[in-house]
Design a protein around this motif. Structure first.
Motif, PDB file in Angstrom:
ATOM      1  N   GLY A   1       0.843  -1.208   0.000  1.00 41.82           N
ATOM      2  CA  GLY A   1       0.000   0.000   0.000  1.00 41.82           C
ATOM      3  C   GLY A   1       0.866   1.241   0.000  1.00 41.82           C
ATOM      4  N   TYR A   2       0.820   1.992   1.123  1.00 41.07           N
ATOM      5  CA  TYR A   2       1.622   3.221   1.222  1.00 41.07           C
ATOM      6  C   TYR A   2       3.074   2.908   1.595  1.00 41.07           C
ATOM      7  CZ  TYR A   2       3.569   7.262   3.643  1.00 41.07           C
ATOM      8  OH  TYR A   2       4.415   8.243   4.088  1.00 41.07           O
ATOM      9  N   TRP A   3       3.283   2.080   2.629  1.00 39.98           N
ATOM     10  CA  TRP A   3       4.633   1.863   3.157  1.00 39.98           C
ATOM     11  C   TRP A   3       5.355   0.693   2.480  1.00 39.98           C
ATOM     12  CZ3 TRP A   3       7.735   5.085   5.250  1.00 39.98           C
ATOM     13  CH2 TRP A   3       8.827   4.681   6.013  1.00 39.98           C
TER      14      TRP A   3
ATOM     15  N   ASP B   1      -0.413  -8.812  -2.135  1.00 42.36           N
ATOM     16  CA  ASP B   1      -1.392  -7.811  -1.674  1.00 42.36           C
ATOM     17  C   ASP B   1      -2.768  -8.263  -2.121  1.00 42.36           C
ATOM     18  OD1 ASP B   1      -1.008  -4.522  -0.791  1.00 42.36           O
ATOM     19  OD2 ASP B   1      -2.993  -5.296  -1.331  1.00 42.36           O
ATOM     20  N   LYS B   2      -3.752  -8.017  -1.244  1.00 44.20           N
ATOM     21  CA  LYS B   2      -5.131  -8.422  -1.563  1.00 44.20           C
ATOM     22  C   LYS B   2      -5.750  -7.531  -2.616  1.00 44.20           C
ATOM     23  CE  LYS B   2      -6.969 -10.872   2.347  1.00 44.20           C
ATOM     24  NZ  LYS B   2      -7.731 -10.820   3.577  1.00 44.20           N
TER      25      LYS B   2
ATOM     26  N   THR C   1       1.171  -4.593   6.384  1.00 45.30           N
ATOM     27  CA  THR C   1      -0.285  -4.502   6.225  1.00 45.30           C
ATOM     28  C   THR C   1      -0.861  -3.738   7.422  1.00 45.30           C
ATOM     29  OG1 THR C   1      -0.311  -6.639   7.322  1.00 45.30           O
ATOM     30  CG2 THR C   1      -0.483  -6.665   4.923  1.00 45.30           C
TER      31      THR C   1
ATOM     32  N   HIS D   1      -1.450  -7.827  11.595  1.00 53.23           N
ATOM     33  CA  HIS D   1      -0.054  -8.164  11.919  1.00 53.23           C
ATOM     34  C   HIS D   1       0.079  -9.508  12.633  1.00 53.23           C
ATOM     35  CE1 HIS D   1       1.408  -3.676  11.871  1.00 53.23           C
ATOM     36  NE2 HIS D   1       0.916  -4.072  10.715  1.00 53.23           N
TER      37      HIS D   1
ATOM     38  N   GLU E   1       5.574  -4.429  10.762  1.00 54.83           N
ATOM     39  CA  GLU E   1       5.386  -2.996  10.927  1.00 54.83           C
ATOM     40  C   GLU E   1       5.006  -2.613  12.351  1.00 54.83           C
ATOM     41  OE1 GLU E   1       6.129  -0.316   9.573  1.00 54.83           O
ATOM     42  OE2 GLU E   1       7.074  -1.515   8.033  1.00 54.83           O
ATOM     43  N   LYS E   2       5.206  -1.364  12.644  1.00 53.77           N
ATOM     44  CA  LYS E   2       4.753  -0.815  13.920  1.00 53.77           C
ATOM     45  C   LYS E   2       3.273  -0.483  13.792  1.00 53.77           C
ATOM     46  CE  LYS E   2       3.914   3.373  12.414  1.00 53.77           C
ATOM     47  NZ  LYS E   2       2.587   3.920  12.444  1.00 53.77           N
TER      48      LYS E   2
ATOM     49  N   ASP F   1       9.344  -2.773  12.922  1.00 56.55           N
ATOM     50  CA  ASP F   1       9.821  -1.608  12.171  1.00 56.55           C
ATOM     51  C   ASP F   1       9.622  -0.314  12.969  1.00 56.55           C
ATOM     52  OD1 ASP F   1      10.642   0.241  10.369  1.00 56.55           O
ATOM     53  OD2 ASP F   1       9.017  -0.072   8.930  1.00 56.55           O
TER      54      ASP F   1
ATOM     55  N   THR G   1      11.205   2.521  12.659  1.00 54.76           N
ATOM     56  CA  THR G   1      12.129   3.148  11.693  1.00 54.76           C
ATOM     57  C   THR G   1      12.944   4.301  12.280  1.00 54.76           C
ATOM     58  OG1 THR G   1      10.211   2.860  10.249  1.00 54.76           O
ATOM     59  CG2 THR G   1      12.179   3.795   9.254  1.00 54.76           C
TER      60      THR G   1
HETATM   61  N1  NAD Z   1       7.504   2.622   9.865  1.00 51.17           N
HETATM   62  C1  NAD Z   1       6.872   3.667   9.388  1.00 51.17           C
HETATM   63  O1  NAD Z   1       7.374   4.795   9.400  1.00 51.17           O
HETATM   64  C2  NAD Z   1       5.514   3.464   8.803  1.00 51.17           C
HETATM   65  C3  NAD Z   1       4.960   4.413   7.930  1.00 51.17           C
HETATM   66  C4  NAD Z   1       3.688   4.162   7.411  1.00 51.17           C
HETATM   67  C5  NAD Z   1       2.991   3.010   7.764  1.00 51.17           C
HETATM   68  N2  NAD Z   1       3.566   2.127   8.620  1.00 51.17           N
HETATM   69  C6  NAD Z   1       2.862   0.915   9.017  1.00 51.17           C
HETATM   70  O2  NAD Z   1       2.768   0.069   7.880  1.00 51.17           O
HETATM   71  C7  NAD Z   1       1.572  -0.709   7.939  1.00 51.17           C
HETATM   72  C8  NAD Z   1       0.802  -0.500   6.639  1.00 51.17           C
HETATM   73  O3  NAD Z   1       0.466   0.859   6.545  1.00 51.17           O
HETATM   74  P1  NAD Z   1       0.133   1.527   5.134  1.00 51.17           P
HETATM   75  O4  NAD Z   1      -0.005   2.981   5.428  1.00 51.17           O
HETATM   76  O5  NAD Z   1       1.074   1.076   4.093  1.00 51.17           O
HETATM   77  O6  NAD Z   1      -1.315   0.891   4.878  1.00 51.17           O
HETATM   78  P2  NAD Z   1      -2.082   0.788   3.487  1.00 51.17           P
HETATM   79  O7  NAD Z   1      -3.522   0.573   3.820  1.00 51.17           O
HETATM   80  O8  NAD Z   1      -1.710   1.908   2.561  1.00 51.17           O
HETATM   81  O9  NAD Z   1      -1.497  -0.560   2.819  1.00 51.17           O
HETATM   82  C9  NAD Z   1      -1.719  -1.809   3.359  1.00 51.17           C
HETATM   83  C10 NAD Z   1      -1.810  -2.827   2.189  1.00 51.17           C
HETATM   84  O10 NAD Z   1      -1.937  -4.134   2.753  1.00 51.17           O
HETATM   85  C11 NAD Z   1      -2.877  -4.863   1.957  1.00 51.17           C
HETATM   86  N3  NAD Z   1      -3.410  -5.956   2.779  1.00 51.17           N
HETATM   87  C12 NAD Z   1      -4.201  -5.868   3.888  1.00 51.17           C
HETATM   88  N4  NAD Z   1      -4.432  -7.089   4.416  1.00 51.17           N
HETATM   89  C13 NAD Z   1      -3.773  -7.966   3.641  1.00 51.17           C
HETATM   90  C14 NAD Z   1      -3.623  -9.386   3.672  1.00 51.17           C
HETATM   91  N5  NAD Z   1      -4.188 -10.122   4.642  1.00 51.17           N
HETATM   92  N6  NAD Z   1      -2.888  -9.967   2.698  1.00 51.17           N
HETATM   93  C15 NAD Z   1      -2.321  -9.232   1.718  1.00 51.17           C
HETATM   94  N7  NAD Z   1      -2.440  -7.886   1.634  1.00 51.17           N
HETATM   95  C16 NAD Z   1      -3.137  -7.262   2.575  1.00 51.17           C
HETATM   96  C17 NAD Z   1      -3.905  -3.839   1.530  1.00 51.17           C
HETATM   97  O11 NAD Z   1      -4.580  -4.258   0.348  1.00 51.17           O
HETATM   98  C18 NAD Z   1      -3.027  -2.602   1.297  1.00 51.17           C
HETATM   99  O12 NAD Z   1      -2.609  -2.490  -0.043  1.00 51.17           O
HETATM  100  C19 NAD Z   1       0.826  -0.241   9.183  1.00 51.17           C
HETATM  101  O13 NAD Z   1       1.111  -1.107  10.242  1.00 51.17           O
HETATM  102  C20 NAD Z   1       1.430   1.128   9.471  1.00 51.17           C
HETATM  103  O14 NAD Z   1       1.400   1.456  10.858  1.00 51.17           O
HETATM  104  C21 NAD Z   1       4.800   2.325   9.129  1.00 51.17           C
END
Ligand code: NAD
Length: 333
Positions: A10-12, A33-34, A71, A76, A93-94, A120, A122
């Protein structure tokens, strides 16, 4: 060579894949990814890496040594547990998990299976946090008084957790790393305005020896602020993470009481000396963190940001939730 499967693009997730793909000692064997849109993005960016919707394929692969779980928080535990049960090391991830009980279960499982967990956190790999830790350890700041962080911006609203679980893990993990003492109690207050989850919150953490920490997290701020004040007996510092260059500024400022005989004769002296901005390493934190994870797996070392560190952060988060539900009751850890 450590071979990874990455779940969540997704985003991270793309940052995790890019760094793992760029490191010499690691290889990404599969991305899962789903979401079809996320899979299309992954496939376009990495045509040579197989992409799937089924995490089970990564879990059962005999080629994959480690799984990165990138995710949403509520997934998690389940994904990390499946990875450990299938003999894979886990980068998760955190925040580590939704509950303390889940975190404990994963820590025990990893220990039983002799596998590594890295959470994580980070920020612990940023030049700024490393420099602050060095300043504290060398005694430059003197006895620590407080840690006070403002981490606010407009959104991104999360759909599964409140602003504390989203943003405070950063500060809680930094505090856990910088403050060499176990927290004693937590107080949290906050309010829900839009989607039923607290979007504005204030968390206070009490440590031994009069060290106090405060975190202001907010998804409804008109401006983005990432500023932390750390005050010590000898010196104080300001860490502004949005500054491109001089992120950390150390102030030779302080207060001392020079006479205590009579309350009315207290001599408060204020010291206002120089300010300096130490050199701070600029390498991308996530790259350093993943390289360290690979090194820990290869050399069988426990990472300092392991499951136990993730658990300590989840304990503070869970206490903050309990306090929040009681409108700021003091929750002992
Ligand atoms: N370390 C950092 O600085 C930092 C920064 C941003 C996000 N994060 C963490 O990263 C994690 C994800 O955040 P994000 O912002 O990327 O979320 P997001 O919603 O943008 O992306 C999550 C992705 O996971 C997929 N997904 C969900 N369940 C799934 C499964 N069972 N199987 C396969 N794919 C699945 C979703 O389709 C989505 O594309 C969170 O725990 C968030 O706290 C950490």
């Amino acid at each position: 060579m450590i071979r990874f499967g990455v779940i969540g693009y997704g985003y991270w997730g793309p940052n995790v894949v890019r760094n793992l793909d760029g490191l010499e000692e690691s290889q990404v064997l599969a991305i899962c990814d789903k979401s079809p849109a996320a899979r299309r993005r992954a496939q376009k960016a990495y045509p040579g890496i197989p992409v799937t919707a089924d995490a089970g394929e990564l879990m059962s692969s005999t080629e994959i040594d480690a799984i990165a779980v990138v995710t949403p928080i509520w997934t998690h535990f389940e994904l990390a547990k499946a990875a450990l049960e299938n003999g894979k090391h886990v980068f998760v991830e955190k925040p580590f998990t939704n509950t303390v009980a889940q975190a404990e279960e994963l820590v025990n499982l990893a220990e039983h299976k002799n596998l590594k967990i890295m959470v994580d956190h980070t920020f612990l790999f940023t030049g700024a946090v490393k420099k602050i830790r060095q300043l504290l350890q060398e005694g430059t700041l003197g006895k620590l008084y407080y840690y006070d962080s403002t981490r606010v911006n407009l959104g991104l609203f999360q759909h599964d957790v409140n602003v504390i679980w989203d943003l405070a893990p950063h500060d809680l993990s930094i505090m856990d790393y910088l403050i060499d003492k176990s927290p004693e109690a937590v107080v949290a207050t906050g309010q829900t305005h839009l989607n039923g989850f607290e979007d504005v919150a204030f968390v206070t953490v009490y440590f031994p020896e009069k060290i106090i920490a405060h975190i202001n997290v907010n998804w409804l701020s008109p401006v983005k602020v990432r500023t932390t004040l750390i005050g010590g007996e000898k010196k104080m510092l300001v860490w502004n993470d949005l500054e491109p260059d001089e992120k950390v500024k150390v102030y030779d400022k302080g207060v001392s009481i020079t006479s205590r005989q009579d309350l009315y004769e207290l001599l408060v002296s204020y010291r206002s000396g120089d300010m300096w901005a130490p050199q701070v390493e600029q390498t991308e934190a996530l790259r350093l963190e993943l390289a360290y994870f690979i090194d820990c797996i290869s050399n069988n070392h426990a990472p300092f940001n392991d499951g136990a560190a993730g658990l300590r952060v989840v304990k503070m988060l869970e206490a903050a939730s309990q306090s929040l539900n009681k409108r700021g009751a003091l929750i002992y850890l």
